[in-house]
Scaffold this motif. Structure first.
Motif, PDB file in Angstrom:
ATOM      1  N   UNK A  29       0.817  -1.199   0.000  1.00 42.33           N
ATOM      2  CA  UNK A  29       0.000   0.000   0.000  1.00 42.33           C
ATOM      3  C   UNK A  29       0.868   1.274   0.000  1.00 42.33           C
ATOM      4  N   UNK A  30       0.297   2.337  -0.533  1.00 42.86           N
ATOM      5  CA  UNK A  30       1.000   3.610  -0.593  1.00 42.86           C
ATOM      6  C   UNK A  30       1.050   4.282   0.772  1.00 42.86           C
ATOM      7  N   UNK A  31       0.079   3.980   1.631  1.00 45.28           N
ATOM      8  CA  UNK A  31       0.045   4.526   2.988  1.00 45.28           C
ATOM      9  C   UNK A  31      -0.172   3.393   3.990  1.00 45.28           C
ATOM     10  N   UNK A  32       0.253   3.653   5.211  1.00 49.71           N
ATOM     11  CA  UNK A  32       0.063   2.686   6.297  1.00 49.71           C
ATOM     12  C   UNK A  32      -0.300   3.416   7.582  1.00 49.71           C
ATOM     13  N   UNK A  33      -1.139   2.771   8.390  1.00 53.92           N
ATOM     14  CA  UNK A  33      -1.456   3.244   9.735  1.00 53.92           C
ATOM     15  C   UNK A  33      -0.952   2.189  10.716  1.00 53.92           C
ATOM     16  N   UNK A  34      -0.088   2.590  11.648  1.00 51.86           N
ATOM     17  CA  UNK A  34       0.529   1.634  12.566  1.00 51.86           C
ATOM     18  C   UNK A  34       0.386   2.104  14.009  1.00 51.86           C
ATOM     19  N   UNK A  35       0.041   1.175  14.887  1.00 52.13           N
ATOM     20  CA  UNK A  35       0.066   1.454  16.318  1.00 52.13           C
ATOM     21  C   UNK A  35       1.475   1.247  16.859  1.00 52.13           C
ATOM     22  N   UNK A  36       1.743   1.830  18.015  1.00 52.27           N
ATOM     23  CA  UNK A  36       3.069   1.741  18.618  1.00 52.27           C
ATOM     24  C   UNK A  36       3.483   0.286  18.804  1.00 52.27           C
ATOM     25  N   UNK A  37       4.708  -0.036  18.366  1.00 51.01           N
ATOM     26  CA  UNK A  37       5.234  -1.383  18.511  1.00 51.01           C
ATOM     27  C   UNK A  37       4.739  -2.373  17.483  1.00 51.01           C
ATOM     28  N   UNK A  38       3.850  -1.959  16.594  1.00 43.77           N
ATOM     29  CA  UNK A  38       3.273  -2.865  15.600  1.00 43.77           C
ATOM     30  C   UNK A  38       4.218  -3.028  14.412  1.00 43.77           C
ATOM     31  N   UNK A  39       4.179  -4.209  13.803  1.00 41.34           N
ATOM     32  CA  UNK A  39       4.963  -4.485  12.602  1.00 41.34           C
ATOM     33  C   UNK A  39       4.019  -4.879  11.478  1.00 41.34           C
ATOM     34  N   UNK A  40       4.263  -4.328  10.311  1.00 41.27           N
ATOM     35  CA  UNK A  40       3.485  -4.694   9.134  1.00 41.27           C
ATOM     36  C   UNK A  40       4.427  -4.777   7.944  1.00 41.27           C
ATOM     37  N   UNK A  41       3.903  -5.158   6.819  1.00 40.65           N
ATOM     38  CA  UNK A  41       4.728  -5.292   5.623  1.00 40.65           C
ATOM     39  C   UNK A  41       4.154  -4.463   4.484  1.00 40.65           C
ATOM     40  N   UNK A  42       5.055  -4.014   3.636  1.00 43.99           N
ATOM     41  CA  UNK A  42       4.659  -3.342   2.412  1.00 43.99           C
ATOM     42  C   UNK A  42       5.502  -3.910   1.280  1.00 43.99           C
ATOM     43  N   UNK A  43       5.037  -3.741   0.052  1.00 48.24           N
ATOM     44  CA  UNK A  43       5.702  -4.356  -1.094  1.00 48.24           C
ATOM     45  C   UNK A  43       6.087  -3.306  -2.123  1.00 48.24           C
ATOM     46  N   UNK A  44       7.346  -3.368  -2.546  1.00 51.48           N
ATOM     47  CA  UNK A  44       7.846  -2.509  -3.613  1.00 51.48           C
ATOM     48  C   UNK A  44       7.906  -3.318  -4.912  1.00 51.48           C
ATOM     49  N   UNK A  45       7.630  -2.649  -6.019  1.00 58.33           N
ATOM     50  CA  UNK A  45       7.583  -3.284  -7.327  1.00 58.33           C
ATOM     51  C   UNK A  45       8.572  -2.593  -8.268  1.00 58.33           C
ATOM     52  N   UNK A  46       9.239  -3.389  -9.078  1.00 54.10           N
ATOM     53  CA  UNK A  46      10.107  -2.846 -10.129  1.00 54.10           C
ATOM     54  C   UNK A  46       9.780  -3.570 -11.429  1.00 54.10           C
ATOM     55  N   UNK A  47       9.507  -2.793 -12.476  1.00 55.02           N
ATOM     56  CA  UNK A  47       9.221  -3.361 -13.794  1.00 55.02           C
ATOM     57  C   UNK A  47       9.986  -2.579 -14.846  1.00 55.02           C
ATOM     58  N   UNK A  48      10.239  -3.230 -15.968  1.00 55.59           N
ATOM     59  CA  UNK A  48      10.863  -2.584 -17.114  1.00 55.59           C
ATOM     60  C   UNK A  48      10.095  -2.993 -18.358  1.00 55.59           C
ATOM     61  N   UNK A  49       9.583  -2.007 -19.076  1.00 52.99           N
ATOM     62  CA  UNK A  49       8.723  -2.254 -20.229  1.00 52.99           C
ATOM     63  C   UNK A  49       7.555  -3.166 -19.858  1.00 52.99           C
ATOM     64  N   UNK A  50       7.054  -2.985 -18.632  1.00 52.95           N
ATOM     65  CA  UNK A  50       5.889  -3.732 -18.186  1.00 52.95           C
ATOM     66  C   UNK A  50       6.169  -5.110 -17.643  1.00 52.95           C
ATOM     67  N   UNK A  51       7.439  -5.537 -17.643  1.00 51.40           N
ATOM     68  CA  UNK A  51       7.786  -6.872 -17.152  1.00 51.40           C
ATOM     69  C   UNK A  51       8.549  -6.766 -15.841  1.00 51.40           C
ATOM     70  N   UNK A  52       8.272  -7.657 -14.875  1.00 51.93           N
ATOM     71  CA  UNK A  52       8.962  -7.610 -13.580  1.00 51.93           C
ATOM     72  C   UNK A  52      10.472  -7.747 -13.745  1.00 51.93           C
TER      73      UNK A  52
END
Length: 652
Positions: free
Chosen positions: A383-406
């Motif tokens: 996600x582009x934004x995250x809401x986190x409580x103190x001490x909480x851990x979450x994950x986010x994902x980054x994407x890289x593509x070239x000419x539409x291919x991963x």
């Protein structure tokens, strides 16, 4: 492929964003310096901002008068005739038995990632029977485009894209005979659909009949497993210079090379990209500006500058964009489909794409209008934004593509932007400034822990943990802190990204849940702030600053604070309450059943005695409205004013 798929329906109509603008100035969150005038309309004659242009907004987001304009099939054909396919002409809207969704900013100091919460979207037939629909999953809008529409100013000139998924899809037991529904049903086996809303032409002028309304162009298609929800990982077009648009006024957009069907094709979503002209009257939807003939093609020389002339060797046309057709934008959803030969598709898969402008009645060569990013590189986060409580851990994902291919094995450098001052304070030259200081964001940096780098896997993705620290009111009167993380590839060219395309995380303050919450110490500070920021609640439902009113409405409040955060009736509408504070409020409200908290809280005892003496809760006082905005002037809207406070260039 998401909504940018051969099988899709297109609809258009009106949206309403009845947001409360009291919370657009971060200083209004300070209970100690809050003034009653902050709940009044801004004054266009004196320039006093007060509560800005819609202080009594409900927060509602609605789709209104939206109808399907066309349906598209897997073989590339389409129809706008309801006799050919009965889906054409059907209504798109929220369920009639549910309240409207809510439009919510992440934080008053980051107002450029608004999300729709609690909205239901359904396709409804002429008998008002839902055919198919589901829950809209909250995701921030992207590609906020200031100055897209000429002849108007501020937020009225802006445009943006909401892309997400509809979850929990339900189909009617008896479907009409529709080729489109049959093809969509074959693809939508995962109970999810992809949806894109492009919004523009918004009016924040209370003197107009279109107040809080704007134009929406929508598309719904299949959502395929494992693809991004909030963006299309395809061919990304971007201006060569920082800002919102190219030298021809064309904004960021994404395309997709589709080679799944019998004939390859290139699909370009231009719904949020091509410049618009001022609407001609309140019923006008706005017209696309005439740029000349527009072609998409292969850019063989990436060194050509925007507006530069293109030789046949430098630019090979693939097809025309028929945007000059009457009502093209709303009839097609702004999606251009360009059929390709097998050879063209093969070359497009490894060559930078571009749009070129030319005039058929001129001997001048075509000129570069906008191009795909350098070497076709596209980086994004979800996600582009995250809401986190103190001490909480979450994950986010980054994407890289070239000419539409991963791209596998690409390392991204991740870095917090650090302390940023004066965000979310409105115009610094307006008279009668609020007295509270504007806190910095992004500090202390140890409030958010994120790895310094990440490497993409075979799917071109890098999953990163975000760990929230235990903050203690770094912003004083405002809960928690905002952190922004930039991400840059190290082995590929850094692509041009939209101005607000940063990972933004709201880390909430550490807050111990008290064993026996008390009104004066634990509940009142939270409720007073909500009551200040949402006067429509205190005037029409419950005065959150008044313990007598709170006591009388304790059951409905307990329900609202106990709902799932994605429910439209969830409190608070801002979605900025930590889980610890929510539990504190619910515990206190639960305790009101036996009145034990009242016996232990002198403040509440006095309030109850006063309630008995008066025979009921006190009358609410409605603040008078300020002078209305002139009919021919659009107020400086929240997004425009916020972006100007950041010093962002390119805002007209």
């Amino acid at each position: 492929m998401s909504y940018l798929h051969p099988v899709r329906l297109v609809f258009s109509g009106t949206f309403q964003a009845d947001v409360s603008t009291v919370n657009n100035d971060v200083r209004h969150y300070d209970n100690a310096t809050f003034e009653p005038r902050f709940q009044q309309m801004q004054d266009s004659e004196t320039g006093v901002e007060n509560g800005w242009w819609n202080p009594t907004g409900s927060g509602a987001f609605r789709l209104m008068d939206c109808k399907v304009t066309s349906v598209h099939y897997k073989d590339g054909s389409s129809t706008r005739n309801p006799r050919t396919d009965p889906v054409v002409g059907m209504r798109i809207g929220s369920a009639d038995d549910r309240v409207a969704g809510k439009l919510v900013d992440l934080d008053p100091q980051w107002q450029t990632a608004s999300e729709i919460w609690g909205m239901q979207v359904h396709l409804v037939d002429d008998r008002k029977v839902p055919v198919v629909g589901g829950r809209y999953k909250p995701n921030p809008f992207r590609d906020l485009f200031f100055g897209r529409m000429s002849g108007v100013s501020n937020d009225a000139a802006a445009s943006a894209v909401f892309q997400s998924v509809l979850e929990g899809i339900e189909w009617a037991s008896q479907l009409p005979e529709s080729r489109f529904l049959s093809e969509l049903g074959e693809l939508a086996r995962n109970k999810r659909l992809s949806i894109r809303l492009t919004t523009f032409g918004y009016s924040g002028n209370a003197s107009r009949g279109t107040y809080t309304l704007g134009v929406v162009s929508g598309v719904i298609g299949p959502y395929l497993d494992d693809e991004p929800e909030s963006f299309v990982l395809g061919r990304r077009f971007a201006p060569q210079s920082p800002g919102f648009a190219s030298a021809f006024g064309i904004g960021y957009f994404t395309g997709l090379l589709d080679q799944t069907g019998p004939t390859p094709s290139l699909l370009l979503d231009l719904s949020n990209a091509l410049p618009l002209s001022k609407p001609k009257g309140e019923k006008s939807r706005g017209e696309l500006q005439n740029l000349g003939d527009l072609q998409v093609g292969l850019l063989n020389d990436p060194n050509v500058a925007e507006t530069g002339g293109l030789t046949p060797r430098e630019f090979e046309p693939l097809g025309f964009i028929p945007y000059w057709d009457q009502d093209w934008l709303l009839d097609t959803g702004g999606i251009a489909t360009i059929p390709l030969s097998a050879e063209q598709a093969e070359r497009a898969a490894r060559t930078q794409l571009a749009l070129a402008v030319y005039r058929a009645d001129s001997f001048d060569p075509p000129r570069l209008a906008i191009a795909e990013t350098t070497q076709g590189v596209y980086t994004a986060v979800e996600p582009l934004t995250r809401r986190l409580d103190a001490g909480e851990t979450t994950r986010t994902t980054f994407f890289v593509a070239q000419y539409g291919r991963p791209v596998a094995g690409e390392t991204l450098t991740l870095k917090q932007t650090g302390a940023n001052p004066y965000q979310g304070g409105g115009s610094p030259t307006a008279p009668l400034q609020p007295r509270a200081a504007i806190p910095d964001i992004g500090t202390p940096e140890d409030g958010l822990q994120v790895a310094p780098s990440a490497t993409t896997n075979d799917q071109g993705r890098a999953t990163v943990d975000l760990v929230a620290g235990k903050l203690s009111t770094p912003r004083g009167y405002l809960d928690g802190q905002l952190y922004q993380v930039n991400f840059v590839p190290t082995g590929l060219p850094a692509p041009s990204r939209a101005p607000f395309d940063l990972l933004t995380v709201h880390v909430r303050d550490a807050y111990p849940v008290p064993e026996k919450p008390r009104w004066s110490e634990h509940i009142r500070p939270i409720f007073v702030q909500f009551g200040n920021l949402y006067p429509i609640m205190s005037r029409r439902l419950v005065d959150l600053a008044n313990p007598l009113d709170v006591f009388r409405h304790r059951n409905i409040l307990k329900l609202a604070f106990s709902l799932n955060i994605e429910d439209a009736n969830y409190m608070p509408v801002t979605r900025d309450l930590s889980e610890a504070k929510r539990k504190t409020i619910v515990a206190w409200l639960n305790g009101l059943e036996d009145e034990q908290p009242l016996k232990n809280d002198p403040t509440f005892q006095e309030a109850l005695a006063e309630c008995e003496r008066l025979g009921g809760p006190p009358r609410r006082v409605t603040a008078p409205a300020s002078a209305p905005q002139a009919p021919d002037v659009e107020p400086e809207g929240g997004k425009t004013r916020f972006a100007r406070s950041l010093g962002i260039k390119g805002i007209p």
